[in-house]
Design an enzyme around this catalytic site. Structure first.
Site: not given
Ligand code: GLP
Length: 260
Positions: A67, A136, A138, A143
């Site tokens: 993404d 959440d 995702h 989402e």
């Molecule tokens: C963002 C990214 C996700 C990732 C999420 C969790 O939303 N687009 O790919 O999994 O953050 O991030 P973190 O690993 O910093 O908790």
């Protein structure tokens, strides 16, 4: 789902790195789906170490990131382009031509998303998709209520996800509302999924994804339908699961030929 619980994120990430290294050695032109966020950082550190100390060769791999934020130029310090360069691409020998990240700044959003899907197909599909987990539930930026059959497209972030991403932008109000993300269907087509989740903040989402019903309200729960989904967790992220004794026993008693 295979659920692997380790004392900390570093130990869990070393298992992930061994899996990826094995894949690269078996098939040097493997295709990897990559994630951003804090969770994959120890994995990328270990891959960089394996490249430096053990000569692990990434010269022929191809990568596709999950993404990117819309309207953010690749040079922006909070972009996922910048993140990947700093945490992985500048530390291993993957050639620039092998790297793919959705172009959030592209004027033709639909065309860019379509082309991204076509590029993944043209490379023969993704061998291992690395995933983090939103608090959440995702995956990528899919989402809750994302179609479980969705493809790469534009998505609108929830307020919670914008808050979770605030640090990189210097405040939640500066986090873009829109992103481009591989779809849940795109992720499900990869031949293996490696989801990393660490810390107490992820415990509820992990339990919902692994032991709850399959639902678009928790997009990661669709991994229950994936033939090869591996969850790499630390103790805190695993703390809301109900079957931890079973998961630990399974991992500790894997037959030798199945060990990572
Ligand atoms: C963002 C990214 C996700 C990732 C999420 C969790 O939303 N687009 O790919 O999994 O953050 O991030 P973190 O690993 O910093 O908790």
């Amino acid at each position: 789902m295979e659920i692997i619980i380790q004392p900390d994120g570093e130990a869990a990430s070393r298992i992930g790195a061994r899996l990826i290294a094995g894949q690269v050695r078996r098939k040097p032109d493997s295709v990897f789906g990559l994630a951003t966020g804090r969770s994959p950082v120890p994995l990328y550190d270990e891959l960089a170490r394996m490249h430096r100390d053990e000569g692990l060769d990434f010269a022929r791999i191809r990568t596709f990131n999950l993404d990117e934020f819309v309207a953010l130029p690749p040079e922006h310090p909070a972009s996922y382009h910048a993140f990947m360069k700093a945490h992985l691409f500048d530390r291993i020998n993957v050639p620039a031509a092998g790297i793919h990240i959705p172009d959030g700044a592209a004027p033709d959003v639909e065309g860019t998303c379509r082309a991204y899907e076509e590029e993944i197909r043209a490379c023969g599909g993704i061998d291992i998709q690395v995933l983090g987990l939103g608090s959440d539930g995702h995956i990528g930026f899919n989402e809750p209520t994302s179609s479980l059959a969705s493809r790469t497209r534009i998505k609108t972030l929830t307020e919670r996800t914008r808050r979770d991403n605030a640090a990189a932008f210097g405040g939640p109000e500066r986090v873009p509302h829109h992103v481009l993300t591989m779809g849940v269907g795109t992720i499900m087509e990869s031949r293996a999924c490696l989801l990393l989740a660490f810390g107490r903040k992820k415990a509820k989402a992990v339990a919902a994804a692994a032991e709850g019903p399959v639902t678009a309200m928790v997009p990661a729960s669709v991994l229950q339908m994936h033939p090869r989904a591996i969850l790499l967790l630390d103790e805190e992220a695993a703390s809301a699961l109900t079957r931890t004794d079973y998961y630990r026993w399974v991992y500790d008693h894997k037959p030798d030929w199945q060990k990572y």
